[in-house]
Scaffold this active site. Structure first.
Site, PDB file in Angstrom:
ATOM      1  N   THR B  14       0.904  -1.322   0.156  1.00 51.52           N
ATOM      2  CA  THR B  14      -0.178   0.172   0.005  1.00 51.52           C
ATOM      3  C   THR B  14       1.686   1.268   0.142  1.00 51.52           C
ATOM      4  O   THR B  14       0.811   2.319  -0.932  1.00 51.52           O
ATOM      5  CB  THR B  14      -0.779  -0.191   0.948  1.00 51.52           C
ATOM      6  N   ILE B  15       1.624   1.113   1.026  1.00 50.57           N
ATOM      7  CA  ILE B  15       2.817   2.429   0.814  1.00 50.57           C
ATOM      8  C   ILE B  15       4.104   2.272   0.161  1.00 50.57           C
ATOM      9  O   ILE B  15       3.847   3.484  -0.382  1.00 50.57           O
ATOM     10  CB  ILE B  15       2.938   2.716   2.906  1.00 50.57           C
ATOM     11  N   SER B 143       2.667   6.708  10.670  1.00 54.63           N
ATOM     12  CA  SER B 143       1.641   6.010  10.537  1.00 54.63           C
ATOM     13  C   SER B 143       1.038   7.111  10.824  1.00 54.63           C
ATOM     14  O   SER B 143       0.870   8.579  11.040  1.00 54.63           O
ATOM     15  CB  SER B 143       0.908   5.473  11.894  1.00 54.63           C
ATOM     16  N   CYS B 144       0.067   6.738   9.829  1.00 56.88           N
ATOM     17  CA  CYS B 144      -1.569   7.318   8.653  1.00 56.88           C
ATOM     18  C   CYS B 144      -1.441   8.144   9.688  1.00 56.88           C
ATOM     19  O   CYS B 144      -2.298   9.344   9.814  1.00 56.88           O
ATOM     20  CB  CYS B 144      -2.132   6.596   7.951  1.00 56.88           C
ATOM     21  N   ASN B 145      -2.152   7.480  10.956  1.00 59.83           N
ATOM     22  CA  ASN B 145      -2.900   8.104  12.113  1.00 59.83           C
ATOM     23  C   ASN B 145      -2.405   9.069  12.331  1.00 59.83           C
ATOM     24  O   ASN B 145      -2.804  10.588  12.899  1.00 59.83           O
ATOM     25  CB  ASN B 145      -3.959   7.262  13.069  1.00 59.83           C
ATOM     26  N   GLY B 199      -1.495   8.516  20.332  1.00 57.54           N
ATOM     27  CA  GLY B 199      -1.285  10.057  22.040  1.00 57.54           C
ATOM     28  C   GLY B 199       0.626   9.553  21.776  1.00 57.54           C
ATOM     29  O   GLY B 199       0.807  10.875  21.554  1.00 57.54           O
ATOM     30  N   HIS B 224      -9.451   6.387   7.278  1.00 60.18           N
ATOM     31  CA  HIS B 224     -10.102   6.608   9.481  1.00 60.18           C
ATOM     32  C   HIS B 224     -10.871   8.526   9.594  1.00 60.18           C
ATOM     33  O   HIS B 224     -11.076   8.765   9.247  1.00 60.18           O
ATOM     34  CB  HIS B 224      -8.587   6.847  10.041  1.00 60.18           C
TER      35      HIS B 224
END
Lengths: 363, 363
Positions: B14-15, B143-145, B199, B224
């Site tokens: 994917t990446i 990461s993406c998030n 976080g 997301h």
């Protein structure tokens, strides 16, 4: 080449926006414009492409278009007046209402598979019955599932003669942006009564084919998948079946080594190829599934519900307007313009500067 | 401009495939090639784009490449040898193994968010801490998030000062072609223990931010969505908040009149814009959701898990290789090349003839 045939798009949903883009790619057609009820992101992008946008109800829509900064080209009737032919891609059932308008204005029109066969008397699939649409005023292009079945049935029937066809259709629940449809957690026999409408619908195009279909809906958005069984005259070998399918550009045999294992992979292939919107307009037939045993032929094919009818609409325009009498020439022209049967990656091109709209967007 | 920096892609999922395409679009970078374990449809398309394909285990893979008709350029070590820098996009956890190879061969490398911060000691987000990566040998792009959170947190923190951030992440279950992942019918607190790793992961980039995150997985594949609450110094108005967000091209405020109501519509927007693979690399913030009340700011943002880290990888290459010291200049260059923050439709271009591979495919 004579003047380009002027095509208007009445309706700009899943099918309408794709037919508009496809018309814009034909060198023998010109897109008059599209009709929308109100401005939204689809109108924003259409304006960015330079399409003229007409309003279904201009009095009601004018202030909304003004607020959005999107130019309104007039009413949908203004649009129809300028067109040589209308492609109606309104939601199912609305086409019947619209037909009265086209009739009154003396404009030929194409309807989609959501409308009834009886409305036009002529249903269309390019490979199967192109000639029937030549010169007609009103023609219906059959639905995504029926289009895919017609392509396959015609290929096998012309090669071997079909005695009987049995198809189970496992259908996607809704399109990717269609958040109101379901099921989201069930398998729905749809309809419960047998056969489903798809078999009779194939017979509106190919009346001599004996075919029975059963359909179920499942919780997915990407494609439909058909489980197909044919009984044919004679006993063709698997190689003969593969060769019969390879003759048709709109039937794509997915090689086993591609490691494509689901509709998820097929649509991912469309994305990495860079196809517009990631569409796969071919019937996607898993080559490894193709079996021949005695007079039986079996296979799985996946069908991209959003896009497989697009080339059929383009060919239907050519047939109705008498632009091309030879179906193979029309299909070839359509396929080349849309990249059908061509598995080279599309070029990554920068954003188009063609649009005349410059809407202030937050950066 | 000096010689182009030579970039190798180790991993093509994917990446990896997206970083490869993005590298190919930079005029200060050259793609050495990509590494794959075996030929499949991804290799077929990559070859069609003209990318050199190296095999992780060439002895094992040679016969498969030969059978597929795809040229094998050598081993992944051959590829790494030719590169100035490696982008490692191997599955989570494999990067740690690969790092030993890069270390031994003296090649700098970028790892993805699936690896641990401690492995590199430096975690990266372009807006938030570009300078920290300058000249480093090993850097992790979060990461993406976490990337999306860093962008947003940095924008709000620099504008107003963040006292506290509370975020609930509603995560997609798997990618569209990822048929083995779930859930397919449940809401999964993931992890059940609080806070989630996101976080603390933001704090690897922005250590002074007080942030707590909770994450749940749901049965969807598209994007997301984050439900975000900030307590800030002072009491900014909603307009001040909107203006603070508009300063950053990678934060996109979705206008209300776009009638975008879900991740389904956002990804549809990517498709109709003609963005490569339909990707939306910006944080997609629903403008109508942005609220300011006293010292509180709230909003929803959607995050395209497949693509939002791609521009971050490109900027990270520039920082590590010392190609550009000014983060804004690097980000601007990246954004322009990838169409980020540009909502004009991309051009529909015919299939590329650039590829050197001509594999016989059934038509």
């Amino acid at each position: 080449m004579a003047d380009k045939v002027k095509v208007a798009l009445n309706g700009y949903g899943t099918i309408g926006k794709r037919v508009a883009d496809a018309v814009a790619l034909q060198d023998d057609m010109a897109l008059v414009g599209i009709a929308k009820t109100k401005p939204d992101y689809e109108a924003f992008v259409a304006a960015g492409k330079g399409y003229d946008i007409y309003a279904v109800d201009p009095v009601k829509a004018e202030s909304k278009f003004k607020a959005a900064g999107i130019p309104m080209a007039g009413s949908s009737k203004d649009m129809i007046k300028k067109a040589d032919i209308v492609v109606d891609a309104a939601p199912s059932g609305i086409g019947a209402e619209n037909k009265k308008i086209y009739d009154k204005m003396g404009k030929p029109a194409i309807f989609q598979g959501g409308e009834k066969h009886e409305m036009t008397g002529t249903s269309f699939n390019a490979a199967a019955n192109y000639d029937e649409a030549i010169g007609k005023d009103f023609v219906r292009v059959v639905s995504c599932n029926t289009s895919a079945l017609c392509r396959l049935v015609y290929a096998i029937d012309t090669a071997f003669g079909i005695k009987n066809a049995l198809v189970t259709l496992v259908r996607r629940g809704g399109d990717p942006d269609d958040i109101k449809r379901g099921p989201i957690n069930a398998i729905v026999p749809d309809p419960i009564t047998l056969p489903s409408h798809h078999g009779p619908d194939v017979q509106t195009v190919l009346p001599h084919i004996r075919i029975s279909t059963a359909a179920l809906k499942v919780p997915t958005t990407l494609m439909h998948t058909h489980s197909v069984h044919f009984s044919v005259d004679g006993t063709p070998t698997r190689d003969q079946v593969l060769n019969a399918l390879k003759k048709w550009r709109r039937l794509w045999l997915i090689p086993g080594w591609f490691n494509i294992k689901s509709t998820g992979d097929i649509m991912e292939m469309g994305r990495v190829l860079g196809r517009p919107k990631g569409d796969m307009m071919e019937n996607c037939i898993y080559e490894d599934s193709v079996s021949a045993d005695g007079d039986s032929i079996e296979l799985f094919q996946a069908v991209h519900q959003e896009s497989d009818v697009i080339p059929e609409n383009i060919d239907c325009i050519r047939a109705m307007m008498g632009m091309e009498k030879d179906k193979k020439k029309s299909m070839d022209r359509t396929d080349r313009s849309l990249g059908i049967g061509d598995f080279k990656p599309w070029k990554v091109a920068p954003p188009s500067k063609a649009g005349k709209v410059s809407v202030e967007l937050p950066m």
